[in-house]
Design a protein around this motif. Structure first.
Motif, PDB file in Angstrom:
ATOM      1  N   ILE A  48       4.910   9.236   9.425  1.00 19.67           N
ATOM      2  CA  ILE A  48       4.704  10.540   8.805  1.00 19.67           C
ATOM      3  C   ILE A  48       5.551  11.526   9.604  1.00 19.67           C
ATOM      4  O   ILE A  48       5.434  11.605  10.828  1.00 19.67           O
ATOM      5  CB  ILE A  48       3.222  10.940   8.796  1.00 19.67           C
ATOM      6  CG1 ILE A  48       2.435   9.931   7.953  1.00 19.67           C
ATOM      7  CG2 ILE A  48       3.055  12.359   8.248  1.00 19.67           C
ATOM      8  CD1 ILE A  48       0.956  10.157   7.909  1.00 19.67           C
ATOM      9  N   LEU A  49       6.438  12.230   8.891  1.00 12.02           N
ATOM     10  CA  LEU A  49       7.405  13.108   9.533  1.00 12.02           C
ATOM     11  C   LEU A  49       7.302  14.535   9.027  1.00 12.02           C
ATOM     12  O   LEU A  49       7.025  14.766   7.851  1.00 12.02           O
ATOM     13  CB  LEU A  49       8.829  12.611   9.281  1.00 12.02           C
ATOM     14  CG  LEU A  49       9.157  11.173   9.642  1.00 12.02           C
ATOM     15  CD1 LEU A  49      10.601  10.857   9.262  1.00 12.02           C
ATOM     16  CD2 LEU A  49       8.914  10.909  11.107  1.00 12.02           C
ATOM     17  N   LEU A  50       7.556  15.458   9.922  1.00  7.83           N
ATOM     18  CA  LEU A  50       7.723  16.861   9.563  1.00  7.83           C
ATOM     19  C   LEU A  50       9.227  17.060   9.436  1.00  7.83           C
ATOM     20  O   LEU A  50       9.970  16.848  10.402  1.00  7.83           O
ATOM     21  CB  LEU A  50       7.147  17.763  10.661  1.00  7.83           C
ATOM     22  CG  LEU A  50       7.265  19.263  10.457  1.00  7.83           C
ATOM     23  CD1 LEU A  50       6.475  19.711   9.228  1.00  7.83           C
ATOM     24  CD2 LEU A  50       6.782  20.011  11.693  1.00  7.83           C
ATOM     25  N   VAL A  51       9.672  17.394   8.239  1.00  7.20           N
ATOM     26  CA  VAL A  51      11.110  17.490   7.980  1.00  7.20           C
ATOM     27  C   VAL A  51      11.471  18.842   7.382  1.00  7.20           C
ATOM     28  O   VAL A  51      10.637  19.519   6.786  1.00  7.20           O
ATOM     29  CB  VAL A  51      11.601  16.371   7.029  1.00  7.20           C
ATOM     30  CG1 VAL A  51      11.373  15.001   7.632  1.00  7.20           C
ATOM     31  CG2 VAL A  51      10.965  16.475   5.659  1.00  7.20           C
ATOM     32  N   LYS A  52      12.722  19.199   7.560  1.00  3.30           N
ATOM     33  CA  LYS A  52      13.272  20.394   6.926  1.00  3.30           C
ATOM     34  C   LYS A  52      14.367  19.916   6.001  1.00  3.30           C
ATOM     35  O   LYS A  52      15.286  19.206   6.430  1.00  3.30           O
ATOM     36  CB  LYS A  52      13.834  21.351   7.968  1.00  3.30           C
ATOM     37  CG  LYS A  52      14.300  22.672   7.407  1.00  3.30           C
ATOM     38  CD  LYS A  52      14.719  23.602   8.518  1.00  3.30           C
ATOM     39  CE  LYS A  52      15.085  24.965   7.973  1.00  3.30           C
ATOM     40  NZ  LYS A  52      15.489  25.867   9.063  1.00  3.30           N
ATOM     41  N   THR A  53      14.240  20.246   4.721  1.00  2.00           N
ATOM     42  CA  THR A  53      15.218  19.798   3.740  1.00  2.00           C
ATOM     43  C   THR A  53      15.386  20.847   2.649  1.00  2.00           C
ATOM     44  O   THR A  53      14.401  21.368   2.128  1.00  2.00           O
ATOM     45  CB  THR A  53      14.821  18.428   3.145  1.00  2.00           C
ATOM     46  OG1 THR A  53      15.786  18.034   2.194  1.00  2.00           O
ATOM     47  CG2 THR A  53      13.456  18.438   2.514  1.00  2.00           C
ATOM     48  N   TYR A  54      16.620  21.156   2.343  1.00  2.00           N
ATOM     49  CA  TYR A  54      16.946  22.135   1.308  1.00  2.00           C
ATOM     50  C   TYR A  54      16.172  23.439   1.481  1.00  2.00           C
ATOM     51  O   TYR A  54      15.669  24.006   0.521  1.00  2.00           O
ATOM     52  CB  TYR A  54      16.718  21.545  -0.087  1.00  2.00           C
ATOM     53  CG  TYR A  54      17.511  20.280  -0.329  1.00  2.00           C
ATOM     54  CD1 TYR A  54      18.885  20.319  -0.479  1.00  2.00           C
ATOM     55  CD2 TYR A  54      16.869  19.048  -0.377  1.00  2.00           C
ATOM     56  CE1 TYR A  54      19.617  19.159  -0.677  1.00  2.00           C
ATOM     57  CE2 TYR A  54      17.592  17.885  -0.582  1.00  2.00           C
ATOM     58  CZ  TYR A  54      18.965  17.940  -0.724  1.00  2.00           C
ATOM     59  OH  TYR A  54      19.677  16.790  -0.922  1.00  2.00           O
TER      60      TYR A  54
END
Length: 110
Positions: free
Chosen positions: A49-55
């Motif tokens: 489970i990842l915390l991501v920044k996308t678009y």
């Protein structure tokens, strides 16, 4: 961006320490991994489970990768098989249904 490190426990003979966890690269995408936790990694499968920044959005996502051998190089690589965005607006309902099914599972014999 690709690989990010998050502390995970490493257990060995007389050892309990923290080592960085590296997640498979997202080099051909606009995904920036901010933080994460491996949930399972065995038998050629890896979930986290990842915390991501996308678009321009920050999201919590569940990822599933499968280990494959690259035929050209003969080297092992992790390939993404699935991803799922965990929506904060319906998380309570998602958790409620999951908890109910997990409870029912206890009463069912294989």
């Amino acid at each position: 961006m690709g690989i990010v490190s998050t502390p995970t426990p490493v257990v060995g003979p007389n050892v309990l320490t923290t080592a960085p966890e590296k997640y498979p690269a997202f080099e051909d995408s606009d995904i920036q991994v901010l933080e994460g936790k491996t949930m399972s990694k065995s038998g050629g499968w890896w979930s986290a489970i990842l915390l991501v920044k996308t678009y321009g959005k920050v999201q919590v996502k569940w990822y599933l990768w499968q280990e494959k051998v690259n035929k050209a190089t003969g080297q092992s690589e992790w390939k993404r098989k699935q991803s799922f965005t965990i929506n904060p607006f319906n998380w309570a309902e998602f958790k409620k249904v999951t908890d109910e099914l997990l409870e029912k599972r206890k009463g069912i014999k294989p």
